[in-house]
Design a protein around this motif. Structure first.
Motif, PDB file in Angstrom:
ATOM      1  N   ALA A 202      -8.242  -4.949   9.901  1.00 23.49           N
ATOM      2  CA  ALA A 202      -7.445  -5.904  10.291  1.00 23.49           C
ATOM      3  C   ALA A 202      -7.781  -6.613  11.487  1.00 23.49           C
ATOM      4  N   GLY A 206      -3.036  -6.686  13.948  1.00 20.39           N
ATOM      5  CA  GLY A 206      -2.890  -6.324  12.263  1.00 20.39           C
ATOM      6  C   GLY A 206      -2.846  -7.740  11.488  1.00 20.39           C
ATOM      7  N   PHE A 208      -4.214 -10.457   8.979  1.00 24.65           N
ATOM      8  CA  PHE A 208      -5.427 -10.775   8.203  1.00 24.65           C
ATOM      9  C   PHE A 208      -6.451 -11.792   8.369  1.00 24.65           C
ATOM     10  N   GLN A 209      -7.692 -11.446   8.303  1.00 23.15           N
ATOM     11  CA  GLN A 209      -8.726 -12.224   8.426  1.00 23.15           C
ATOM     12  C   GLN A 209      -9.287 -13.100   7.341  1.00 23.15           C
ATOM     13  N   LYS A 212      -4.252 -14.028   2.722  1.00 24.94           N
ATOM     14  CA  LYS A 212      -3.675 -12.577   2.477  1.00 24.94           C
ATOM     15  C   LYS A 212      -3.218 -12.532   0.945  1.00 24.94           C
ATOM     16  N   PRO A 229      -6.137  -7.355  -0.377  1.00 24.25           N
ATOM     17  CA  PRO A 229      -5.436  -7.019   0.884  1.00 24.25           C
ATOM     18  C   PRO A 229      -4.813  -5.539   0.770  1.00 24.25           C
ATOM     19  N   ASP A 232      -1.894  -2.938   5.983  1.00 22.53           N
ATOM     20  CA  ASP A 232      -2.290  -2.762   7.484  1.00 22.53           C
ATOM     21  C   ASP A 232      -3.043  -4.256   8.045  1.00 22.53           C
ATOM     22  N   GLY A 233      -3.190  -5.090   6.981  1.00 25.12           N
ATOM     23  CA  GLY A 233      -3.930  -6.224   7.522  1.00 25.12           C
ATOM     24  C   GLY A 233      -5.454  -6.124   7.080  1.00 25.12           C
ATOM     25  N   SER A 234      -5.909  -4.939   6.778  1.00 25.09           N
ATOM     26  CA  SER A 234      -7.370  -4.888   6.294  1.00 25.09           C
ATOM     27  C   SER A 234      -7.458  -5.514   4.913  1.00 25.09           C
TER      28      SER A 234
END
Length: 465
Positions: A202, A206, A208-209, A212, A229, A232-234
């Motif tokens: 992430a 947190g 999202f890169q 999402k 996805p 936790d955003g990872s």
């Protein structure tokens, strides 16, 4: 043929996703269920859930969870994925929607979270006991005798059961015991590709890169990278690559080669994968196999289901969904029959052709994901398909929508999808824009080729598998 006695204790091999859900269905019918699980209790000892970190759950799987009151809890921990986000080598992005609109989406969900949730709810029924670190070494399906190794103590003991359910995965000890019986046929087709999991962490706070609400794909022909996805955003990335060959797991034998390969083929992913080379050499290389065997049962004494009966490769996102659907169908068979053997026989009859169909579609979908998604022609056909889904609701049905967004039996989805694909291909000839599709001609083709098939198999389209 012994009758189904709902006060008796039955034994389940495997407390994975399908085993834990099946335990809940059986407990709801009044059975006492003893579950023998080879792994440690992941709720207490952590560690991986056994296989991929996250999964795609769609209509069939959600329907199964709804039957035991867990659909909403699962959706609270799931992330909708509305389409495939295609990453070109140059870094350009294009979204290919899965359905006719955003209401038709699949969902990314953590395998570990879902497995823990199902085990806990199974135990909370008061009728399910799960014993961990119990390795089944031998099964005598004729007598119901099990040889079980208690791994913590190293002691082997004998157990007996009146009815045994094998939900112990693609390497099933229960299925292997059945394979030794006369008349059993089995094929195991390993894929020449393996997979490796990598992680995009992430971002700050947190975040999202990447987008999402999409399943990200870097299609590159004989190999590809995908990313799903997490809460936790990872993102969990999976690299699918041949085991051997000029570009393969065998050829990427140093950190420098791995980094160079990613910079050349998946350049936009490299800044997002800070632990790329570490993960590549420390995470295991997974194998994928299609398992087909028959029959799935021995009298009224033993039955395999889920991956133990019909393991499939992951390229349609249907392994768990198919296994969960097994539980729903079996529950219906138990409702209709007075003996175990009758219930098992009907279950096998209902599920075998459908399991074979999704196994074949999953292998075919690998080509679509790794190669076709990158082609302009494929993109045009997907746009034409979407136009037809909207213009002819209920009459035009794509294979993907039937598999992922309905409970129409897989075999019918396969056959209807073949007809629908032919219509799309024909209408796309000579087109440069989907908006120019000839809807009059489309209506004619749908009436000629698709509607008669749906009428002929109306019960399947109505009862939804």
């Amino acid at each position: 043929m012994h009758e189904i006695d709902q006060t008796q204790t039955v034994t389940l091999a495997g407390a994975g996703l399908v085993g834990s859900l099946l335990a809940m269905f059986l407990a709801r019918r009044g059975f006492q269920v003893e579950v023998l699980e080879r792994r440690a209790d992941m709720r207490r000892e952590g560690g991986s859930a056994g296989r991929s970190i996250n999964l795609a759950i769609s209509t069939r799987g959600l329907h199964a969870l709804r039957q035991v009151g867990l659909e909403q809890e699962a959706l609270q921990h799931a992330i909708p994925m509305r389409g495939r986000m295609i990453h070109s080598v140059s870094g350009e992005l294009s979204l290919q929607p899965y359905g006719k609109d955003d209401s038709q989406h699949i969902n990314s969900i953590s395998r570990a979270w879902l497995n823990k949730c199902l085990m806990t709810h199974a135990e909370e029924t008061g009728r399910v006991g799960i014993r961990f670190k119990q390795r089944i070494q031998e099964v005598d399906v004729d007598t119901g005798a099990l040889t079980v190794l208690d791994e913590p103590s190293g002691v082997t003991h004998e157990a007996r059961t009146s009815v045994l359910f094998g939900t112990d995965g693609s390497g099933s000890a229960v299925r292997q015991s059945m394979m030794r019986l006369p008349g059993y046929t089995s094929t195991q087709a390993p894929l020449s590709h393996g997979y490796k999991e990598l992680t995009i962490p992430a971002g700050p706070g947190g975040a999202f890169q990447m987008e999402k609400n999409a399943l990200h794909i870097w299609p590159r022909g004989s190999y590809m990278l995908i990313a799903l996805p997490n809460e936790d955003g990872s993102f969990t990335c999976t690299l699918f690559l041949p085991f051997e060959g000029p570009v393969s797991f065998a050829s990427l034998d140093s950190p420098g080669k791995v980094l160079a390969f990613f910079e050349e083929q998946f350049p936009d992913s490299v800044p997002l994968l800070p632990e790329l080379t570490h993960d590549f050499f420390h995470n295991p290389t997974g194998t994928m196999v299609t398992v087909k065997g028959m029959p799935w049962y021995v009298g009224g004494r033993a039955l395999v289901l889920g991956d133990a009966a019909h393991a499939i490769v992951p390229f349609f996102g249907q392994g768990m969904n198919c296994g969960f659907e097994d539980c729903v169908v079996l529950d219906g068979c138990l409702e209709r029959h007075r003996t175990w053997e009758e219930a098992f026989a009907e279950f096998f009859h209902l599920r075998k052709t459908n399991a074979d169909a999704i196994a074949d579609m999953a292998v075919e979908n690998f080509t679509e994901m790794s190669s076709s998604t990158a082609s302009a022609r494929f993109l045009l056909e997907k746009q034409v398909e979407k136009a037809l889904l909207n213009a002819f609701p209920g009459q035009f049905l794509s294979r993907y929508s039937l598999v992922s967004f309905s409970r129409v039996p897989y075999r019918m989805a396969y056959e209807a999808g073949t007809r629908a694909g032919g219509i799309v291909s024909e209408l796309s000839e000579g087109l440069s824009r989907a908006e120019d599709v000839n809807l009059e001609r489309a209506a004619q083709l749908i009436q000629e080729r698709l509607v008669p098939f749906m009428k002929e198999h109306a019960d399947g389209f109505r009862t939804e598998g």
